[in-house]
Scaffold this motif. Structure first.
Motif, PDB file in Angstrom:
ATOM      1  N   GLU A  71      38.723  51.467  47.945  1.00 38.57           N
ATOM      2  CA  GLU A  71      38.028  52.319  46.982  1.00 38.57           C
ATOM      3  C   GLU A  71      38.917  52.624  45.786  1.00 38.57           C
ATOM      4  OE1 GLU A  71      35.505  56.533  46.690  1.00 38.57           O
ATOM      5  OE2 GLU A  71      36.533  55.995  48.567  1.00 38.57           O
ATOM      6  N   PHE A  72      40.202  52.920  46.055  1.00 42.05           N
ATOM      7  CA  PHE A  72      41.129  53.228  44.970  1.00 42.05           C
ATOM      8  C   PHE A  72      41.284  52.039  44.029  1.00 42.05           C
ATOM      9  CE2 PHE A  72      45.510  53.361  43.264  1.00 42.05           C
ATOM     10  CZ  PHE A  72      45.429  54.548  42.551  1.00 42.05           C
ATOM     11  N   ASN A  73      41.413  50.844  44.589  1.00 42.16           N
ATOM     12  CA  ASN A  73      41.533  49.640  43.759  1.00 42.16           C
ATOM     13  C   ASN A  73      40.313  49.450  42.866  1.00 42.16           C
ATOM     14  OD1 ASN A  73      44.052  48.860  44.629  1.00 42.16           O
ATOM     15  ND2 ASN A  73      43.288  47.554  46.276  1.00 42.16           N
ATOM     16  N   ASP A  74      39.134  49.692  43.444  1.00 41.63           N
ATOM     17  CA  ASP A  74      37.912  49.530  42.652  1.00 41.63           C
ATOM     18  C   ASP A  74      37.820  50.573  41.551  1.00 41.63           C
ATOM     19  OD1 ASP A  74      37.181  47.347  44.094  1.00 41.63           O
ATOM     20  OD2 ASP A  74      35.663  48.346  45.311  1.00 41.63           O
ATOM     21  N   LEU A  75      38.280  51.778  41.839  1.00 43.66           N
ATOM     22  CA  LEU A  75      38.284  52.819  40.809  1.00 43.66           C
ATOM     23  C   LEU A  75      39.242  52.474  39.680  1.00 43.66           C
ATOM     24  CD1 LEU A  75      38.234  56.127  42.927  1.00 43.66           C
ATOM     25  CD2 LEU A  75      36.331  55.033  41.743  1.00 43.66           C
ATOM     26  N   LYS A 124      37.369  39.857  42.805  1.00 47.62           N
ATOM     27  CA  LYS A 124      38.142  40.815  43.600  1.00 47.62           C
ATOM     28  C   LYS A 124      39.075  41.593  42.683  1.00 47.62           C
ATOM     29  CE  LYS A 124      38.128  38.200  47.911  1.00 47.62           C
ATOM     30  NZ  LYS A 124      38.951  37.586  48.952  1.00 47.62           N
ATOM     31  N   PRO A 125      39.268  42.885  42.943  1.00 49.62           N
ATOM     32  CA  PRO A 125      40.147  43.693  42.128  1.00 49.62           C
ATOM     33  C   PRO A 125      41.601  43.351  42.382  1.00 49.62           C
ATOM     34  CG  PRO A 125      39.350  44.957  43.986  1.00 49.62           C
ATOM     35  CD  PRO A 125      38.626  43.661  44.010  1.00 49.62           C
ATOM     36  N   LYS A 126      42.403  43.675  41.405  1.00 46.29           N
ATOM     37  CA  LYS A 126      43.846  43.463  41.557  1.00 46.29           C
ATOM     38  C   LYS A 126      44.383  44.406  42.625  1.00 46.29           C
ATOM     39  CE  LYS A 126      44.243  44.349  37.224  1.00 46.29           C
ATOM     40  NZ  LYS A 126      44.789  44.682  35.925  1.00 46.29           N
ATOM     41  N   ASP A 127      45.430  43.973  43.337  1.00 45.42           N
ATOM     42  CA  ASP A 127      46.004  44.797  44.400  1.00 45.42           C
ATOM     43  C   ASP A 127      47.000  45.776  43.799  1.00 45.42           C
ATOM     44  OD1 ASP A 127      46.794  45.896  46.720  1.00 45.42           O
ATOM     45  OD2 ASP A 127      48.005  44.196  47.406  1.00 45.42           O
ATOM     46  N   ILE A 128      46.526  46.965  43.515  1.00 47.71           N
ATOM     47  CA  ILE A 128      47.408  47.981  42.928  1.00 47.71           C
ATOM     48  C   ILE A 128      47.307  49.269  43.742  1.00 47.71           C
ATOM     49  CG2 ILE A 128      47.536  47.164  40.555  1.00 47.71           C
ATOM     50  CD1 ILE A 128      45.128  48.747  39.904  1.00 47.71           C
ATOM     51  N   ALA A 129      46.968  49.091  45.017  1.00 45.15           N
ATOM     52  CA  ALA A 129      46.788  50.266  45.866  1.00 45.15           C
ATOM     53  C   ALA A 129      48.077  51.040  46.044  1.00 45.15           C
ATOM     54  CB  ALA A 129      46.248  49.857  47.230  1.00 45.15           C
ATOM     55  N   SER A 130      49.202  50.397  45.850  1.00 49.49           N
ATOM     56  CA  SER A 130      50.485  51.075  46.043  1.00 49.49           C
ATOM     57  C   SER A 130      50.963  51.782  44.799  1.00 49.49           C
ATOM     58  CB  SER A 130      51.542  50.057  46.486  1.00 49.49           C
ATOM     59  OG  SER A 130      51.680  49.049  45.490  1.00 49.49           O
ATOM     60  N   ALA A 131      50.118  51.762  43.728  1.00 50.44           N
ATOM     61  CA  ALA A 131      50.525  52.390  42.471  1.00 50.44           C
ATOM     62  C   ALA A 131      50.782  53.875  42.669  1.00 50.44           C
ATOM     63  CB  ALA A 131      49.423  52.205  41.434  1.00 50.44           C
ATOM     64  N   LYS A 167      42.768  63.024  50.427  1.00 46.03           N
ATOM     65  CA  LYS A 167      42.368  64.344  50.918  1.00 46.03           C
ATOM     66  C   LYS A 167      40.842  64.463  50.995  1.00 46.03           C
ATOM     67  CE  LYS A 167      46.443  66.742  49.091  1.00 46.03           C
ATOM     68  NZ  LYS A 167      46.950  67.718  48.064  1.00 46.03           N
ATOM     69  N   LEU A 168      40.158  63.943  49.988  1.00 46.84           N
ATOM     70  CA  LEU A 168      38.700  64.048  49.952  1.00 46.84           C
ATOM     71  C   LEU A 168      38.041  63.196  51.022  1.00 46.84           C
ATOM     72  CD1 LEU A 168      38.053  63.999  46.086  1.00 46.84           C
ATOM     73  CD2 LEU A 168      37.682  65.927  47.631  1.00 46.84           C
ATOM     74  N   ARG A 169      38.609  62.020  51.287  1.00 47.96           N
ATOM     75  CA  ARG A 169      37.988  61.109  52.260  1.00 47.96           C
ATOM     76  C   ARG A 169      38.464  61.367  53.683  1.00 47.96           C
ATOM     77  NH1 ARG A 169      35.279  61.183  48.499  1.00 47.96           N
ATOM     78  NH2 ARG A 169      34.889  59.497  46.993  1.00 47.96           N
ATOM     79  N   ASP A 170      39.636  62.027  53.830  1.00 50.91           N
ATOM     80  CA  ASP A 170      40.182  62.377  55.147  1.00 50.91           C
ATOM     81  C   ASP A 170      40.358  61.155  56.041  1.00 50.91           C
ATOM     82  OD1 ASP A 170      41.196  64.147  57.032  1.00 50.91           O
ATOM     83  OD2 ASP A 170      39.247  64.486  57.967  1.00 50.91           O
ATOM     84  N   VAL A 171      40.887  60.071  55.458  1.00 56.16           N
ATOM     85  CA  VAL A 171      41.205  58.852  56.206  1.00 56.16           C
ATOM     86  C   VAL A 171      42.617  58.415  55.815  1.00 56.16           C
ATOM     87  CG1 VAL A 171      38.817  58.076  56.432  1.00 56.16           C
ATOM     88  CG2 VAL A 171      40.141  57.405  54.426  1.00 56.16           C
ATOM     89  N   ASP A 172      43.179  57.469  56.577  1.00 57.57           N
ATOM     90  CA  ASP A 172      44.551  57.026  56.328  1.00 57.57           C
ATOM     91  C   ASP A 172      44.649  55.992  55.220  1.00 57.57           C
ATOM     92  OD1 ASP A 172      45.509  58.681  58.360  1.00 57.57           O
ATOM     93  OD2 ASP A 172      45.136  57.138  59.887  1.00 57.57           O
ATOM     94  N   ASN A 173      43.550  55.285  54.942  1.00 57.74           N
ATOM     95  CA  ASN A 173      43.618  54.190  53.981  1.00 57.74           C
ATOM     96  C   ASN A 173      42.399  54.226  53.057  1.00 57.74           C
ATOM     97  OD1 ASN A 173      43.499  51.624  52.689  1.00 57.74           O
ATOM     98  ND2 ASN A 173      44.812  50.763  54.288  1.00 57.74           N
ATOM     99  N   VAL A 174      42.668  54.382  51.759  1.00 59.00           N
ATOM    100  CA  VAL A 174      41.590  54.371  50.761  1.00 59.00           C
ATOM    101  C   VAL A 174      41.844  53.281  49.728  1.00 59.00           C
ATOM    102  CG1 VAL A 174      40.991  56.816  51.011  1.00 59.00           C
ATOM    103  CG2 VAL A 174      42.797  56.139  49.399  1.00 59.00           C
ATOM    104  N   ASP A 175      42.632  52.271  50.129  1.00 60.23           N
ATOM    105  CA  ASP A 175      43.076  51.259  49.167  1.00 60.23           C
ATOM    106  C   ASP A 175      41.913  50.551  48.481  1.00 60.23           C
ATOM    107  OD1 ASP A 175      45.592  51.930  49.810  1.00 60.23           O
ATOM    108  OD2 ASP A 175      46.099  50.096  50.916  1.00 60.23           O
TER     109      ASP A 175
END
Length: 519
Positions: A256-260, A512-519, A246-254
């Motif tokens: 940034e989310f992974n890094d967070l 590289k961060p672990k792929d947990i964007a689907s969490a 919602k804050l970024r208003d884009v379809d994919n934030v994987d």
């Protein structure tokens, strides 16, 4: 919503994200936390210049001031430790509360800490507005201080974590903008109440009016989300990702989310942030968490802000005239802050620090010469012309403007953006604590220093500006356009600070961060 003045910059990773109305208004409402700090800075100096307030609570000071003739030493007529304790006691309370608030922001989130700040500040306003004696005044000041400590701890972190990295500088600086708005409102009310109402009601309305900015941040925080970083830190992954989308208003934030999430996982390994922050790898950022707030106060700006009416009375203005002069400087302070908002993500942090420092240094030299020529060391100015007084106010305004677009907002922005998540709350607490310690010390000893150092006081502040400008030039890397969770790379690549990072740190930062964007 178009970027416009909020021009994007680049550096490090480039996460997708737009400058939207949602982001703008979220940061706008959060930044109103600066109102409480600004209102207090402006109101306390004005109230202590009101004769009726001095007569009610500090009769010795009133007697001393009213008996001083133009031929007497003007430097010393406000020299009272009890009077300065009224102003400075707040900053001790803010120091203590910032330490507790650092644990609260990490455990319960940024938003609840912001709400607490408004509640405590409103309570302090009620006590001060109803004060019958000095004890009630001090108790009220302590409650105000607890509120300010919580706000200064939580709001800058909130803004840095919510803002897209490309616009982080401008959005974070809205906190300083609201500090200046608070100062301007307080100066306006002091002048209006003293001129139109007078008597006890003038200072009671000024002090009691602090309940309004307290309620604004309290109620405003109720409608704000917490930051994605804070939600992840407390294990709310789905909520954090929805909020980030919602804050970024884009379809994919994987990415940034992974890094967070990766940053949060590292943070969970740190059980005692207050011990870990003193480790060698955090040493570069820690130096700035100490030095930036220290230097921010040693510019002498807060002396101008909360003692402006007293200072102007010292150089020959009447009571209402001194309040009007501080109102003018408050307006300049607010307007000049917009310069930093529009330029910080274009010019960068370093240039603003250095240009603002140069402007302040020149003005301090002129003000020192002007006061020295008129008052000398005797403190006897003789007849003060309107032209002389107006010229002093003009140069003070230019000095205030230099601070308002450099050390003022950058003093909150840079410390809030340079630390990794695992020690960020503790680091911000150090930043606030150092700020409050030096604010307290300067507030407590200013009138005594003015009495003994005379115009030499302004020379001391000028020397500090020279030192801190050299410090910034030599040691601060540029942080504009760098994602907040990628900031360590900037320090690792700096020629002076790189020696504090070993090879294991470098591998950890580039992995590289672990792929947990689907969490």
């Amino acid at each position: 919503m178009a970027g416009g003045a909020f021009a994007p910059t680049s550096g490090g990773k480039e996460y997708p994200g737009k400058f939207t109305f949602r982001v703008f208004f979220t940061c706008l409402f959060a930044a109103t936390g600066g109102l409480i700090f600004g209102y207090d800075l402006g109101i306390s100096g004005g109230v202590t210049s009101m004769d009726v307030f001095l007569k009610d609570f500090f009769p010795d000071v009133y007697q001393k001031e009213s008996s001083v003739k133009p031929s007497d030493d003007q430097y010393c007529k406000f020299d009272s430790q009890i009077l300065t304790l009224f102003t400075s006691s707040l900053y001790l309370a803010a120091l203590v509360s910032s330490i507790g608030a650092s644990m609260a922001t990490r455990t319960y989130g940024r938003r609840p800490t912001m709400m607490t700040s408004g509640l405590l500040f409103a309570a302090g306003a009620i006590v001060n507005g109803l004060a019958k004696n000095v004890v009630m005044l001090i108790v009220g000041r302590l409650l105000l201080g607890f509120g300010i400590g919580c706000a200064n701890q939580s709001v800058p972190i909130y803004l840095s974590e919510v803002a897209p990295y490309k616009y982080r500088g401008a959005l974070n600086m809205m906190f300083q903008l609201f500090i200046t708005i608070g100062i301007l409102i307080a100066n306006s009310l002091n002048y209006a109440f003293a001129r139109l109402i007078g008597g006890d009601m003038a200072w009671r309305l000024s002090l009691g009016g602090a309940i309004v900015p307290g309620l604004i941040i309290l109620l405003g925080s109720c409608f704000l989300p917490d930051t994605p970083n804070s939600e992840i830190e407390r294990g709310n992954y789905e909520r954090a990702k929805d909020l980030l989308l919602k804050l970024r208003d884009v379809d994919n934030v994987d990415e940034e989310f992974n890094d967070l999430v990766e940053a949060s996982e590292k943070a969970k390994l740190v059980k005692h942030a207050w011990l870990n922050i003193f480790k060698r790898k955090y040493r570069p950022q820690l130096v700035f968490a100490f030095c930036i707030p220290m230097f921010q106060q040693l510019t002498g700006m807060n002396v101008i802000v909360f003692y402006a009416p007293v200072l102007f009375k010292t150089i020959g203005f009447g009571s209402n005239a001194s309040l009007l002069s501080s109102l003018i400087t408050g307006f300049v302070n607010m307007v000049a802050t917009f310069v930093s908002i529009f330029t910080v993500d274009k010019l960068g942090r370093r240039k603003l620090f250095l240009m603002g420092g140069t402007q302040m240094l020149i003005c301090q030299a002129v003000i020192t010469i002007a006061i020295a020529m008129k008052f000398g060391v005797s403190g006897n100015p003789g007849v003060i012309s309107g032209t002389y007084a107006g010229a002093v106010v003009a140069f003070i305004c230019v000095y205030v403007a230099g601070f308002a677009w450099s050390w003022g907002p950058l003093g909150w922005l840079v410390p809030s953006e340079i630390f990794p998540l695992e020690v960020r709350s503790a680091a911000q607490s150090i930043n606030v604590s150092v700020n409050m310690i030096f604010t307290f010390v300067i507030a407590q000893i200013f009138t005594t220093m003015l009495c003994h150092l005379k115009f030499g006081l302004f020379i001391c502040f000028a020397v500090c500006v020279v030192i801190m400008s050299i410090f910034i030039y030599k040691l601060l890397p540029e942080t504009k356009g760098v994602p907040i969770e990628e900031m360590t790379i900037v320090w690792r690549n700096h020629p002076h600070w790189s020696k504090y990072f070993d090879e294991d740190d470098a591998k950890l930062e580039t992995s590289k961060p672990k792929d947990i964007a689907s969490a």
